[in-house]
Design a protein around this motif. Sequence first.
Motif, short mmCIF file in Angstrom:
data_model
loop_
_atom_site.label_atom_id
_atom_site.label_comp_id
_atom_site.label_asym_id
_atom_site.label_seq_id
_atom_site.Cartn_x
_atom_site.Cartn_y
_atom_site.Cartn_z
N TYR A 155 -5.24 -20.49 18.23
CA TYR A 155 -6.28 -19.68 17.58
C TYR A 155 -5.81 -18.23 17.53
CZ TYR A 155 -7.71 -17.72 22.11
OH TYR A 155 -7.73 -17.05 23.32
N ILE A 156 -6.36 -17.46 16.62
CA ILE A 156 -6.00 -16.05 16.46
C ILE A 156 -6.83 -15.20 17.40
CG2 ILE A 156 -6.00 -14.08 14.87
CD1 ILE A 156 -5.53 -16.09 12.61
N TYR A 157 -6.15 -14.48 18.31
CA TYR A 157 -6.87 -13.62 19.25
C TYR A 157 -6.72 -12.13 18.92
CZ TYR A 157 -2.48 -12.47 21.69
OH TYR A 157 -1.22 -12.01 22.01
N LEU A 158 -5.82 -11.79 17.99
CA LEU A 158 -5.65 -10.40 17.57
C LEU A 158 -5.19 -10.38 16.12
CD1 LEU A 158 -5.56 -7.38 18.37
CD2 LEU A 158 -3.19 -7.73 19.06
N HIS A 159 -5.83 -9.55 15.29
CA HIS A 159 -5.55 -9.51 13.86
C HIS A 159 -5.58 -8.04 13.43
CE1 HIS A 159 -6.72 -11.18 9.58
NE2 HIS A 159 -5.65 -10.39 9.55
N VAL A 160 -4.44 -7.53 12.98
CA VAL A 160 -4.31 -6.12 12.62
C VAL A 160 -3.75 -6.02 11.21
CG1 VAL A 160 -3.35 -3.87 13.26
CG2 VAL A 160 -3.85 -5.57 15.04
N GLN A 161 -4.28 -5.08 10.44
CA GLN A 161 -3.85 -4.88 9.04
C GLN A 161 -3.55 -3.42 8.79
OE1 GLN A 161 -6.25 -6.74 5.85
NE2 GLN A 161 -6.31 -4.75 4.86
N LYS A 162 -2.51 -3.19 8.00
CA LYS A 162 -2.14 -1.83 7.61
C LYS A 162 -1.47 -1.87 6.25
CE LYS A 162 0.23 2.30 9.38
NZ LYS A 162 1.09 2.87 10.45
N SER A 163 -1.64 -0.83 5.45
CA SER A 163 -1.02 -0.74 4.13
C SER A 163 0.18 0.19 4.17
CB SER A 163 -2.04 -0.25 3.09
OG SER A 163 -3.09 -1.18 2.96
N TYR A 164 1.14 -0.07 3.25
CA TYR A 164 2.35 0.74 3.20
C TYR A 164 2.71 1.11 1.77
CZ TYR A 164 3.16 -0.06 8.08
OH TYR A 164 3.02 -0.07 9.43
N PRO A 165 3.26 2.31 1.58
CA PRO A 165 3.70 2.74 0.25
C PRO A 165 5.08 2.20 -0.10
CG PRO A 165 4.01 4.53 1.78
CD PRO A 165 3.38 3.41 2.56
N ALA A 166 5.16 0.87 -0.15
CA ALA A 166 6.42 0.21 -0.51
C ALA A 166 6.09 -1.11 -1.18
CB ALA A 166 7.30 -0.01 0.72
N ASN A 167 6.96 -1.56 -2.06
CA ASN A 167 6.78 -2.84 -2.74
C ASN A 167 6.67 -3.98 -1.72
OD1 ASN A 167 8.31 -5.40 -4.08
ND2 ASN A 167 7.22 -4.22 -5.66
N TRP A 168 5.86 -4.98 -2.03
CA TRP A 168 5.60 -6.06 -1.08
C TRP A 168 6.86 -6.81 -0.68
CZ3 TRP A 168 6.08 -11.45 -1.83
CH2 TRP A 168 6.44 -11.85 -3.12
N LYS A 169 7.83 -6.92 -1.60
CA LYS A 169 9.06 -7.65 -1.28
C LYS A 169 9.93 -6.85 -0.31
CE LYS A 169 10.21 -8.13 -5.63
NZ LYS A 169 8.98 -7.43 -6.13
N LEU A 170 9.99 -5.54 -0.50
CA LEU A 170 10.73 -4.71 0.46
C LEU A 170 10.11 -4.85 1.85
CD1 LEU A 170 11.49 -1.26 -1.23
CD2 LEU A 170 13.04 -3.17 -0.85
N THR A 171 8.80 -4.85 1.90
CA THR A 171 8.12 -4.93 3.19
C THR A 171 8.41 -6.25 3.87
OG1 THR A 171 6.35 -3.62 2.15
CG2 THR A 171 5.90 -4.53 4.32
N MET A 172 8.38 -7.34 3.12
CA MET A 172 8.71 -8.64 3.69
C MET A 172 10.16 -8.69 4.16
SD MET A 172 6.88 -11.66 1.50
CE MET A 172 7.60 -12.89 2.59
N GLU A 173 11.06 -8.18 3.34
CA GLU A 173 12.48 -8.31 3.63
C GLU A 173 12.92 -7.49 4.84
OE1 GLU A 173 13.34 -9.28 -1.06
OE2 GLU A 173 14.18 -7.44 -0.20
N ALA A 174 12.08 -6.52 5.24
CA ALA A 174 12.37 -5.76 6.46
C ALA A 174 12.35 -6.64 7.69
CB ALA A 174 11.36 -4.63 6.61
N PHE A 175 11.70 -7.81 7.59
CA PHE A 175 11.55 -8.71 8.73
C PHE A 175 12.38 -9.98 8.60
CE2 PHE A 175 7.71 -6.19 8.37
CZ PHE A 175 7.54 -5.71 9.67
#
Length: 477
Positions: free
Chosen positions: A210-230
């Motif tokens: 089950y999910i016990y912690l859920h955090v969200q944040k926005s970034y000034p970068a394209n979604w693919k760049l953000t994914m590829e950082a990980f």
Amino acid sequence: MNVETGKLKPGEARCPAETTQEIIARDKVAAPAWAASESYEYLGSEDISKERYTTAEFAQGEFDRMWTRTWQMACREEHIPDVGDYYVYDLGPYSFVVTRSGEDQIQAHFNSCLHRGTKLKPSGTAGFSNNLKCPFHGWTWNLDGSLKEIPEKWDFSHTQDRKMCLPEARVERLGGFVWINMDPDAPSLAEYLGKEIMEHMKAWKLEDRYIYLHVQKSYPANWKLTMEAFMEAYHVGDTHPQVAPANGDVNSQYDWYEDHVDRFISTLGVVSPKLYGKYSEQDIVENFTMGDSSSMGGQKPQLKDGERARQVMADMFRNMFETATKTDLSHVSDTELLDTYSYTFFPNLFLFPGISLPMIYRFRPDARDHRRTIYEVMFMRPRPKDGTEVETAEVEILEDHQSFSEAVGMDPGFGHILDQDTDNLYAQQEGLEASAKPGITLGDYQEIRVRHFEKTIDKYMAMGPKLPNWEKLQRDC
């Protein structure tokens, strides 16, 4: 290797150190088959065009061709446990009300009134409702999408012969997740993921977490760049130098599975190959126990002669997690307790199925700005075997200026690592905009997940537009 020349073929080069599988093979509690496997194949060395990250036209093409055809994780079943519970999933310009319309029935209705288009439920919300009622004029649908009421119905007699049920996306459930797809002609989720990954999902038993912690944040970068950082551990040495003394970064393992899934395995409890000879086994343990946010609960073990840091850490993690979750983990392998298993489920989901770092990452593009991404981190725990009730976390939304370490319940050390990852995005997006070079260059092995991901994007972009088709979505109910 080319036998005649003795030279490595493209994609064959590896870090000149022990491999991930060699490290795992020495563990006391052996790895399961899904972990003790490899699935890599060279995919080319050409540059990746930068315009996919920088132009609004490419982003619009993704909305028209890719997002409308792919399976996406909308929520967890635990988000909507009871009949009448709903969860709004927004994806760019699209929005869905995912609702439990029956004890064993979940539907994903397009979040739009059939009168004048008003959203039935606000974006980003979840809750309970006996029906789906438009806040503008009161048109109302039952939970299953059938029309319940039109106020002043005498003025809408012309709708009597029309299909007025809410259109809906396809829904499948797997691993405790609710998956949706806007394309009525798309393959099943099992076909989409492939047989091997379905076996992995079965082994993980994520439905028992089950999910016990859920955090969200926005970034000034394209979604693919953000994914590829990980998607790679190649960046660890410069971006996260504090973890290198206990992380096998550059000898991490990379795999990909058909079009829609890839992974890496990054080992812990071993020193980075770049630091061989500089740190002892005791130093590795010390790296994990320093600071206020120790990964080992404040314990500071002293190794005996001949003891390996990795094994001592695995044994301690097992005891610590068993106590915290009231769960017997004697059958769980050391690698599942220690190592980072990162799977990308195309297009926008990361699953980390291990025990020490059981997480979910989800990335969503901003419909109004192709240079902006909504990034979510969700942490999971096993459900207690004794039946103790647990509560699914609500999302905490951070402002742009806030650190992940400020999130309530976030381990400060891990929050700092997430900040380090995402801080690079500002410079990367701006650097690509400024670059005279038309593309980016990738490593053949360490960045194979990025290449695999972008090649799958290209396959969808080569297709014609696939917009939600009202004629096909109209239904009797």
